[in-house]
Design a protein around this motif. Sequence first.
Motif, short mmCIF file in Angstrom:
data_model
loop_
_atom_site.label_atom_id
_atom_site.label_comp_id
_atom_site.label_asym_id
_atom_site.label_seq_id
_atom_site.Cartn_x
_atom_site.Cartn_y
_atom_site.Cartn_z
N ASP A 36 14.05 -10.65 -9.67
CA ASP A 36 12.96 -9.68 -9.70
C ASP A 36 11.97 -10.04 -8.59
N SER A 37 12.11 -9.38 -7.43
CA SER A 37 11.25 -9.78 -6.29
C SER A 37 9.79 -9.42 -6.55
N GLY A 38 9.55 -8.36 -7.31
CA GLY A 38 8.16 -7.98 -7.61
C GLY A 38 7.44 -9.07 -8.39
N TYR A 41 5.60 -11.45 -6.10
CA TYR A 41 4.29 -10.99 -5.63
C TYR A 41 3.28 -11.05 -6.79
N ARG A 42 3.74 -10.71 -7.97
CA ARG A 42 2.86 -10.79 -9.14
C ARG A 42 2.42 -12.23 -9.39
N ALA A 43 3.35 -13.16 -9.21
CA ALA A 43 3.03 -14.58 -9.46
C ALA A 43 1.92 -15.04 -8.52
N VAL A 102 -1.90 -6.66 -7.33
CA VAL A 102 -0.66 -7.07 -6.66
C VAL A 102 -0.38 -6.32 -5.36
N SER A 103 -0.74 -5.04 -5.29
CA SER A 103 -0.45 -4.30 -4.05
C SER A 103 -1.22 -4.85 -2.87
N LEU A 104 -2.43 -5.31 -3.14
CA LEU A 104 -3.24 -5.93 -2.08
C LEU A 104 -2.53 -7.15 -1.52
N VAL A 111 2.21 -13.05 4.00
CA VAL A 111 2.66 -13.24 2.60
C VAL A 111 4.07 -12.69 2.47
N ARG A 112 4.29 -11.49 3.01
CA ARG A 112 5.61 -10.86 2.89
C ARG A 112 6.68 -11.68 3.62
N ALA A 113 6.34 -12.18 4.80
CA ALA A 113 7.34 -12.94 5.57
C ALA A 113 7.84 -14.13 4.75
N GLY A 132 13.28 -4.39 -6.07
CA GLY A 132 12.00 -4.46 -5.37
C GLY A 132 11.68 -3.16 -4.67
N ARG A 133 11.06 -3.29 -3.50
CA ARG A 133 10.67 -2.09 -2.73
C ARG A 133 11.37 -2.04 -1.36
N ASP A 134 11.64 -3.23 -0.81
CA ASP A 134 12.17 -3.33 0.56
C ASP A 134 13.45 -4.14 0.59
N ILE A 135 14.16 -4.17 -0.52
CA ILE A 135 15.35 -5.04 -0.58
C ILE A 135 16.47 -4.48 0.29
N HIS A 182 -1.74 5.47 -7.34
CA HIS A 182 -2.46 4.69 -6.35
C HIS A 182 -1.54 3.61 -5.75
N ARG A 183 -0.79 2.96 -6.63
CA ARG A 183 0.12 1.89 -6.19
C ARG A 183 1.25 2.48 -5.33
N ASP A 184 1.74 3.66 -5.69
CA ASP A 184 2.76 4.36 -4.88
C ASP A 184 2.26 4.52 -3.46
N LEU A 186 -0.14 2.89 -1.88
CA LEU A 186 -0.26 1.61 -1.18
C LEU A 186 1.13 1.09 -0.78
N ASP A 187 2.08 1.18 -1.71
CA ASP A 187 3.42 0.62 -1.46
C ASP A 187 4.15 1.40 -0.36
N ALA A 188 4.00 2.73 -0.38
CA ALA A 188 4.73 3.54 0.61
C ALA A 188 4.00 3.58 1.95
N GLY A 189 2.68 3.40 1.91
CA GLY A 189 1.89 3.59 3.13
C GLY A 189 1.64 2.34 3.93
N ARG A 190 1.98 1.17 3.39
CA ARG A 190 1.60 -0.04 4.13
C ARG A 190 2.48 -0.25 5.37
N ALA A 191 1.89 -0.96 6.32
CA ALA A 191 2.57 -1.14 7.60
C ALA A 191 3.77 -2.08 7.48
#
Length: 229
Positions: A36-38, A41-43, A102-104, A111-113, A132-135, A182-184, A186-191
């Motif tokens: 569970d990759s999410g 990030y939650r951790a 968590v989205s922040l 962090v993602r790298a 996840g989102r980018d698996i 809101h989370r959608d 942030l998740d879809a719009g981030r660079a």
Amino acid sequence: MSGRRRLVIAVDGPAGAGKSTVAKRVAERLGLDYLDSGAMYRALAWKALKRGIDLRDEDQLTALLAKTSIVLDSDPQGRPRIRVDGQEVGEALRSPEVNAAVSLVAGFARVRAEMVARQREMAAAGGVVMDGRDIGTNVLPNADLKFFLTASLRARAERRWRELRDQGFAVDLETVAEEIAHRDQLDAGRAVGPLRQAPDAILIDTTDSDIETVVEELLRYCRPRVCRS
Ligand code: DC
């Protein structure tokens, strides 16, 4: 090692599309590990909140992550478990506070790298279903099978609301729907690492399906791969 153990499956999609329940059951049925990759990030968000770290400070979050061990495995009953610095953390990772933070945390490139490097390492031996989102697009672009689960905002909000209610969190449906929308965004719009369907992912709309029907649909795609390997 048998071919079956080496299958790699990516499951992506927005919050509440049923990814984690479906990915968990598919992993169980095929004898694969569920990652569970999410939860990773939650951790980090959970630990940062506990430490009172400024969630907009990438330097501090990156330094915190470097000192944080996150282990995804199973408990003796075979249920997925997450340990942060050796401590088992369960439902605390699903609290409204962590949901909001968590989205922040997941929006920072460094962090993602680091998370992506850890996720690739966990999947390196194969035999995994990772959600996840980018698996499928970024973490495991060479996965054997990629699924993108989606559902209407209403259906996703109702599922999350039920989950939270069953865990004892008192929240109303409209608030959950707003938080997911809101989370959608942030998740879809981030660079970095945005939520995207990989071109070779199989799209599955779960709005009107129960979980077991979705699981069966995924298994229909997986079984020929399992049998061939
Ligand atoms: O799947 P989830 O709701 O537990 O994910 C929590 C958050 O982590 C979500 O806001 C998006 C982020 N996430 C991410 O950016 N990349 C992933 N691979 C998994 C989750």
